[in-house]
Design a protein around this motif. Structure first.
Motif, PDB file in Angstrom:
ATOM      1  N   THR A   1      35.845  43.014  41.613  1.00  0.00           N
ATOM      2  CA  THR A   1      35.730  41.622  41.213  1.00  0.00           C
ATOM      3  C   THR A   1      36.870  41.276  40.256  1.00  0.00           C
ATOM      4  N   VAL A   2      36.955  40.001  39.921  1.00  0.00           N
ATOM      5  CA  VAL A   2      38.023  39.561  39.017  1.00  0.00           C
ATOM      6  C   VAL A   2      37.484  39.605  37.592  1.00  0.00           C
TER       7      VAL A   2
ATOM      8  N   THR B   1      29.570  38.495  29.978  1.00  0.00           N
ATOM      9  CA  THR B   1      29.812  37.068  30.229  1.00  0.00           C
ATOM     10  C   THR B   1      30.946  36.594  29.307  1.00  0.00           C
ATOM     11  N   SER B   2      31.642  35.536  29.729  1.00  0.00           N
ATOM     12  CA  SER B   2      32.852  35.132  29.010  1.00  0.00           C
ATOM     13  C   SER B   2      32.636  33.974  28.033  1.00  0.00           C
TER      14      SER B   2
ATOM     15  N   GLU C   1      26.514  30.306  28.899  1.00  0.00           N
ATOM     16  CA  GLU C   1      26.949  30.320  30.298  1.00  0.00           C
ATOM     17  C   GLU C   1      25.701  30.286  31.178  1.00  0.00           C
TER      18      GLU C   1
ATOM     19  N   GLU D   1      29.424  33.614  37.991  1.00  0.00           N
ATOM     20  CA  GLU D   1      30.099  33.650  39.302  1.00  0.00           C
ATOM     21  C   GLU D   1      30.822  34.981  39.436  1.00  0.00           C
ATOM     22  N   VAL D   2      30.488  35.702  40.492  1.00  0.00           N
ATOM     23  CA  VAL D   2      31.128  37.002  40.718  1.00  0.00           C
ATOM     24  C   VAL D   2      31.857  36.963  42.056  1.00  0.00           C
ATOM     25  N   ASP D   3      33.175  37.040  41.992  1.00  0.00           N
ATOM     26  CA  ASP D   3      33.955  37.105  43.226  1.00  0.00           C
ATOM     27  C   ASP D   3      33.906  38.521  43.776  1.00  0.00           C
TER      28      ASP D   3
ATOM     29  N   ARG E   1      31.506  35.405  47.253  1.00  0.00           N
ATOM     30  CA  ARG E   1      31.201  35.079  45.854  1.00  0.00           C
ATOM     31  C   ARG E   1      29.681  35.026  45.683  1.00  0.00           C
TER      32      ARG E   1
ATOM     33  N   ILE F   1      35.394  41.482  31.011  1.00  0.00           N
ATOM     34  CA  ILE F   1      34.766  40.166  30.975  1.00  0.00           C
ATOM     35  C   ILE F   1      34.871  39.545  32.366  1.00  0.00           C
ATOM     36  N   LEU F   2      33.733  39.179  32.917  1.00  0.00           N
ATOM     37  CA  LEU F   2      33.751  38.599  34.262  1.00  0.00           C
ATOM     38  C   LEU F   2      34.517  37.287  34.304  1.00  0.00           C
ATOM     39  N   GLN F   3      35.339  37.135  35.303  1.00  0.00           N
ATOM     40  CA  GLN F   3      36.041  35.876  35.534  1.00  0.00           C
ATOM     41  C   GLN F   3      35.913  35.558  37.012  1.00  0.00           C
ATOM     42  N   SER F   4      35.618  34.313  37.342  1.00  0.00           N
ATOM     43  CA  SER F   4      35.638  33.967  38.757  1.00  0.00           C
ATOM     44  C   SER F   4      37.046  33.534  39.104  1.00  0.00           C
ATOM     45  N   LEU F   5      37.314  33.499  40.403  1.00  0.00           N
ATOM     46  CA  LEU F   5      38.652  33.099  40.843  1.00  0.00           C
ATOM     47  C   LEU F   5      38.987  31.697  40.341  1.00  0.00           C
TER      48      LEU F   5
ATOM     49  N   LYS G   1      37.980  30.219  37.672  1.00  0.00           N
ATOM     50  CA  LYS G   1      38.334  30.261  36.257  1.00  0.00           C
ATOM     51  C   LYS G   1      39.732  30.821  36.067  1.00  0.00           C
TER      52      LYS G   1
END
Lengths: 496, 114
Positions: free
Chosen positions: A362-363, A398-399, A403, A407-409, A426, B5-9, B11
């Motif tokens: 994931t990103v 979490t960022s 939140e 969202e998890v890609d 996603r 830290i999770l980031q979505s595309l 973001k």
């Protein structure tokens, strides 16, 4: 009933093999007496019949003929329209599989369950489409197996070899390179790398361009102006390519269909090798990539095995011999060994350990507490070459404060840089409000034996979770209902 | 040691627009499709719009690089663009094909033909 059956659903040729009672595999010919069936479908205009194989390939109506549908199995939007009806790649492939099933079952008895081979770098959608095609053809897929794995299984079986084997599989449409280890009856795949759109048909197209240029120089006219004639000349160039694997020089004549005269084509093996040299260099780079991926040197490979029709080109052999310092071996008939290996695999799959063909992750923004560095990157959860089936979990945070939706890609690819990987799905997970940033989220990826991916996201504080299998949407993707309806319809069709 | 830290595309794409300009060589992937035409920057740089880049420039190979560095750079680029060559987007596929040709050309110049 044939218990162990393997099918090579190839880009240009397909074949079916079964395991005989003595444990050796054998190719089953189709009703036209051919051991391999061209993967071509012709939609006849005057009769309600679908022709599959040589008759379809030689039919001569390009608007009603479908070639190389395998190249589109991963395209969710690809549709073939004939007489106003739209066909998905899975449906076209189902017609080919139906022909194989119907013809071959007349010889070996009822065929219910099969192993089907796919290119090592086939993605999730292409694998799913292949399984759907089999279901429509009333075949249960026991397993999908990568083509080079099947070929290596056959090679190890027929030659009785042990050690590390590198399989170089250059077919009509794709190149796959797989490295595996054989110890006794056990086979362990170490890595697989693939290049799409790199195969014999690319060489044919290059020769076609050379023919067209020569024709234009000699006559001042175009060699072809429509698809029908282009196909005819393409067949001629393929024949010339095959001749050049046996002869140093080929003299040919070509004409267009407008009576603009005949051109003489003088082609040498040397000039052909020069034409395809850069493409062959790409294949060498893929071999090097596979060696790097398995952390091996050329000297650590015990056997180099050639698979696929394009490995008949002499330059392919000399290039690999130069690279490895040993003569590459062919596993019998390079066109048949994938189907033969699939039939053996059907019985011995428990002894064959496969690996994840790509990394999944994931990103994430990754902070290194020691150096203070931070970097937005593709955070790998399951690394490429992990033995399958497998499941891996990574904990993320979490960022942001409050939140509400996580969202998890789902990424596919090895590159650290998120720009260089594919986002194949996603997951969104709703979480309770008023929480500070830094809450822990567990991301689990699972990879099954058919190389299909599932992802599970768990919010550790609330226990909320969501799991998905990677799925695709598009005009060319069939729903479960579509699949059932089309399966029933396909079984009533006349397929010759 | 590492905090993730999770980031979505979406973001990260937003973050990208605020980040400093990226290096010239970037890859076209499905992820990059959202920002599309990344390779246009390579083929038609803003400073010299009429002069196409040489294979070395496309591959970011400089005269000071050692053979080992060149080889490592070519391997990295080959991995990236071989992947892009499978894209469903014909434009990305075609651009990846051009990059693969450049990679092979540089390889042949530096390490000889196969």
């Amino acid at each position: 009933m044939a218990e162990y059956v393997g099918i090579d659903l190839g880009t240009t040729l397909s074949g079916l093999a079964y395991l005989k009672p003595d444990g050796n595999p054998e190719i089953v010919p189709n009703s036209d007496g051919e051991r391999l069936t061209p993967s071509v479908v012709f939609f006849e205009a005057h009769e309600d019949v679908k022709l599959v194989g040589s008759a379809a390939r030689d039919g001569g109506e390009p608007d009603r003929t479908v070639f190389q549908i395998k190249r589109y199995m991963d395209d969710p939007e690809h549709l073939v329209e004939i007489d106003g009806k739209k066909w998905t790649p899975a449906e076209i492939s189902a017609l080919i599989l139906s022909k194989l099933k119907r013809d071959c079952s007349k010889i070996i008895g009822e065929i219910k369950e099969v192993v089907i081979t796919v290119p090592a770098n086939f993605n999730e959608l292409a694998r799913k489409s292949t399984i759907a095609a089999a279901e429509m053809a009333d075949l249960k897929v026991k397993r999908l197996v990568n083509e080079p794995t099947a070929a290596a299984v056959y090679y190890a079986h027929s030659q009785g070899v042990q050690g590390r084997i590198l399989v170089y599989d250059l077919g009509g449409g794709t190149l796959d390179v797989t490295i595996l280890n054989v110890e006794g009856d056990n086979i362990r795949i170490l890595t697989s790398e693939g290049a799409r759109h790199l195969g014999g048909s690319n060489f044919d197209e290059m020769l076609l361009e050379a023919y067209a240029e020569q024709y234009s120089k000699q006559t001042g006219a175009k060699l072809f102006t429509d698809e029908r004639h282009r196909r005819r000349v393409l067949q001629t160039t393929e024949d010339a390519k095959k001749m050049l694997s046996k002869l140093q020089r080929v003299n040919d004549t070509v004409a267009n269909d407008k009576n603009d005269g005949i051109a003489r084509i003088d082609l040498t093996r040397e000039s052909f090798e020069k034409l395809i040299r850069q493409m062959l260099t790409r294949t060498v780079m893929l071999v090097e990539q596979a060696l790097d991926s398995a952390k091996l040197k050329t000297s650590e490979i015990d056997h180099v095995v050639l698979v696929g029709g394009s490995t008949r080109i002499p330059k392919v052999k000399t290039v690999l011999e130069k690279l490895f310092g040993k003569v590459p071996k062919s596993c019998g008939n390079v066109d048949e060994c994938v189907a033969l290996g699939a039939a053996i695999f059907a019985k011995r799959s428990a002894r064959i350990q496969e690996v994840c063909n790509a990394s999944y992750g994931t990103v994430a923004m990754v902070y290194n507490a020691r150096t203070g560095e931070e970097k937005l990157m593709n955070s790998v959860v399951i690394p490429k070459n992990t033995p399958i089936p497998c499941s891996r979990t990574q904990i993320y945070q979490t960022s942001e404060d409050n939140e509400r939706v996580i969202e998890v890609d789902i990424t596919q690819g090895e590159d650290e840089d998120a720009k260089f990987v594919d986002v194949i799905g996603r997951i969104t997970l709703e979480v309770p409000p008023n929480r500070p940033k830094g809450c822990e989220i567990a991301v689990t990826f699972s990879y099954d034996e058919n190389q299909r991916v599932r992802a599970l996201v768990v919010d550790k504080q609330s226990g909320r979770s969501r799991e998905v299998a990677v799925s695709y949407k598009g005009a060319g993707v069939l729903s479960e209902d579509d699949l059932k309806r089309k399966s029933a319809h396909l079984r009533t069709m006349r397929i010759e | 040691m590492f905090k993730k830290i999770l980031q979505s595309l979406s973001k990260s794409q937003t973050a990208k627009t605020e980040a400093p300009k990226q290096a010239a060589v970037t890859a076209p992937t499905k992820a990059a499709q959202a920002t599309s035409g990344v390779l246009n920057q390579i083929a038609k740089p803003a400073t010299t719009p009429d002069k196409p880049k040489t294979p070395e420039e496309l591959c970011e190979i400089t005269p000071k690089m050692s053979k080992d560095q060149i080889q490592a750079q070519l391997k990295l680029l080959y991995r990236r663009y071989n992947r892009s060559a499978s894209s469903l987007d014909s434009k990305i596929r075609s651009e990846a094909d051009q990059m693969l040709t450049a990679i092979v050309t540089v390889r042949e110049k530096n390490f000889g033909e196969i």
